[in-house]
Design a protein around this motif. Structure first.
Motif, PDB file in Angstrom:
ATOM      1  N   THR A  23      40.329  39.353  48.407  1.00 13.88           N
ATOM      2  CA  THR A  23      41.206  39.847  47.343  1.00 13.88           C
ATOM      3  C   THR A  23      40.540  39.675  45.982  1.00 13.88           C
ATOM      4  O   THR A  23      40.579  40.594  45.141  1.00 13.88           O
ATOM      5  CB  THR A  23      42.560  39.115  47.378  1.00 13.88           C
ATOM      6  N   LEU A  24      39.926  38.535  45.751  1.00 11.71           N
ATOM      7  CA  LEU A  24      39.227  38.310  44.484  1.00 11.71           C
ATOM      8  C   LEU A  24      38.123  39.350  44.295  1.00 11.71           C
ATOM      9  O   LEU A  24      37.970  39.923  43.207  1.00 11.71           O
ATOM     10  CB  LEU A  24      38.646  36.892  44.437  1.00 11.71           C
ATOM     11  N   SER A  25      37.376  39.615  45.334  1.00  7.27           N
ATOM     12  CA  SER A  25      36.321  40.616  45.267  1.00  7.27           C
ATOM     13  C   SER A  25      36.886  41.994  44.930  1.00  7.27           C
ATOM     14  O   SER A  25      36.330  42.717  44.091  1.00  7.27           O
ATOM     15  CB  SER A  25      35.575  40.660  46.595  1.00  7.27           C
ATOM     16  N   THR A  26      37.981  42.360  45.560  1.00  9.29           N
ATOM     17  CA  THR A  26      38.609  43.649  45.300  1.00  9.29           C
ATOM     18  C   THR A  26      39.073  43.759  43.851  1.00  9.29           C
ATOM     19  O   THR A  26      38.893  44.788  43.204  1.00  9.29           O
ATOM     20  CB  THR A  26      39.788  43.881  46.261  1.00  9.29           C
ATOM     21  N   ILE A  27      39.667  42.691  43.346  1.00  6.60           N
ATOM     22  CA  ILE A  27      40.123  42.701  41.953  1.00  6.60           C
ATOM     23  C   ILE A  27      38.944  42.962  41.017  1.00  6.60           C
ATOM     24  O   ILE A  27      39.046  43.741  40.070  1.00  6.60           O
ATOM     25  CB  ILE A  27      40.777  41.350  41.579  1.00  6.60           C
ATOM     26  N   ILE A  28      37.831  42.313  41.279  1.00  7.20           N
ATOM     27  CA  ILE A  28      36.684  42.393  40.372  1.00  7.20           C
ATOM     28  C   ILE A  28      36.006  43.760  40.414  1.00  7.20           C
ATOM     29  O   ILE A  28      35.674  44.320  39.371  1.00  7.20           O
ATOM     30  CB  ILE A  28      35.670  41.273  40.682  1.00  7.20           C
ATOM     31  N   VAL A  29      35.803  44.332  41.590  1.00  4.04           N
ATOM     32  CA  VAL A  29      34.994  45.554  41.671  1.00  4.04           C
ATOM     33  C   VAL A  29      35.782  46.849  41.822  1.00  4.04           C
ATOM     34  O   VAL A  29      35.236  47.922  41.591  1.00  4.04           O
ATOM     35  CB  VAL A  29      33.932  45.460  42.796  1.00  4.04           C
ATOM     36  N   SER A  30      37.037  46.786  42.176  1.00  6.27           N
ATOM     37  CA  SER A  30      37.796  48.015  42.373  1.00  6.27           C
ATOM     38  C   SER A  30      38.488  48.440  41.085  1.00  6.27           C
ATOM     39  O   SER A  30      39.285  47.697  40.514  1.00  6.27           O
ATOM     40  CB  SER A  30      38.843  47.812  43.473  1.00  6.27           C
ATOM     41  N   ARG A  31      38.203  49.647  40.659  1.00  9.51           N
ATOM     42  CA  ARG A  31      38.846  50.178  39.455  1.00  9.51           C
ATOM     43  C   ARG A  31      40.309  50.526  39.717  1.00  9.51           C
ATOM     44  O   ARG A  31      41.086  50.630  38.778  1.00  9.51           O
ATOM     45  CB  ARG A  31      38.111  51.412  38.967  1.00  9.51           C
ATOM     46  N   GLN A  32      40.686  50.703  40.971  1.00  9.41           N
ATOM     47  CA  GLN A  32      42.064  51.051  41.298  1.00  9.41           C
ATOM     48  C   GLN A  32      42.996  49.845  41.263  1.00  9.41           C
ATOM     49  O   GLN A  32      44.210  49.998  41.257  1.00  9.41           O
ATOM     50  CB  GLN A  32      42.160  51.705  42.695  1.00  9.41           C
ATOM     51  N   THR A  33      42.439  48.642  41.287  1.00  9.98           N
ATOM     52  CA  THR A  33      43.259  47.430  41.302  1.00  9.98           C
ATOM     53  C   THR A  33      43.233  46.786  39.921  1.00  9.98           C
ATOM     54  O   THR A  33      42.188  46.361  39.443  1.00  9.98           O
ATOM     55  CB  THR A  33      42.711  46.428  42.340  1.00  9.98           C
ATOM     56  N   GLY A  34      44.405  46.729  39.297  1.00 14.39           N
ATOM     57  CA  GLY A  34      44.501  46.081  38.001  1.00 14.39           C
ATOM     58  C   GLY A  34      44.521  44.565  38.143  1.00 14.39           C
ATOM     59  O   GLY A  34      44.784  44.027  39.227  1.00 14.39           O
TER      60      GLY A  34
END
Length: 178
Positions: free
Chosen positions: A62-73
């Motif tokens: 989840t932390l990784s997704t937050i950092i690299v995904s532009r779709q996740t605020g």
């Protein structure tokens, strides 16, 4: 050819806005995770059982997704982290207070080797080979299996080697599945 070079440069560097976003979001998400972990307590990242491992991996993902995904605020990501931590807290709280829930969530440690004997049925049930037990003995500095009282497969998947063959049952084996 020019299009291929442009695509290659996009793969290597998308621009400073992307880098700045990762830096800002990364710092905010990391700080939010640290704060949440501090509030929730030590148990959140423990390795007591397989469920704890899954939660730890999910937090990292989840932390990784937050950092690299532009779709996740950042707010969405911190909410997801808080949800995982809250669920982990609830499961730990219930497992401490409800024996039935604890039995549903946690496995018991399993005795695999005892007083010089491989316990083949337990090994088969836990899908552990003799070579894996010998590896655990070597990792514990044991040269001769005859010098070992027991080898236990713990609830987190690690091996515990109890050294010193004795005539009496080691008291640390009281909660181990036979």
């Amino acid at each position: 050819m020019a299009d291929e070079l442009a695509t290659l440069s996009d793969w290597l560097f998308k621009g400073w806005n992307s880098i700045i976003r990762i830096l800002v979001v990364g710092v905010l998400a990391y700080a939010g995770l640290l704060l949440s972990l501090r509030i929730s307590g030590k148990r959140t990242l423990s390795k007591m059982n397989a469920f704890d491992l899954v939660v730890t991996v999910a937090l990292g993902s989840t932390l990784s997704t937050i950092i690299v995904s532009r779709q996740t605020g950042v707010a969405d990501g911190l909410t997801a982290l808080a949800l995982l931590i809250a669920l982990q807290y609830v499961v730990a709280w219930l497992s401490v207070r409800s024996p039935g829930f604890k039995q549903l969530i946690k496995s018991e440690p399993a005795l695999l080797f005892h007083q010089g004997q491989y316990l083949r049925e337990n090994m088969r049930r836990e899908r552990v080979t003799e070579d894996e037990i010998l590896s655990a003995l070597r990792s514990s500095g044991v040269a001769n299996p005859d010098d070992v009282a027991a080898v236990v497969l713990e609830t987190d998947g690690s091996f515990t080697v109890i050294q010193g063959k004795t005539n009496t049952e080691p008291t640390s084996l009281t909660n181990v599945q036979r």
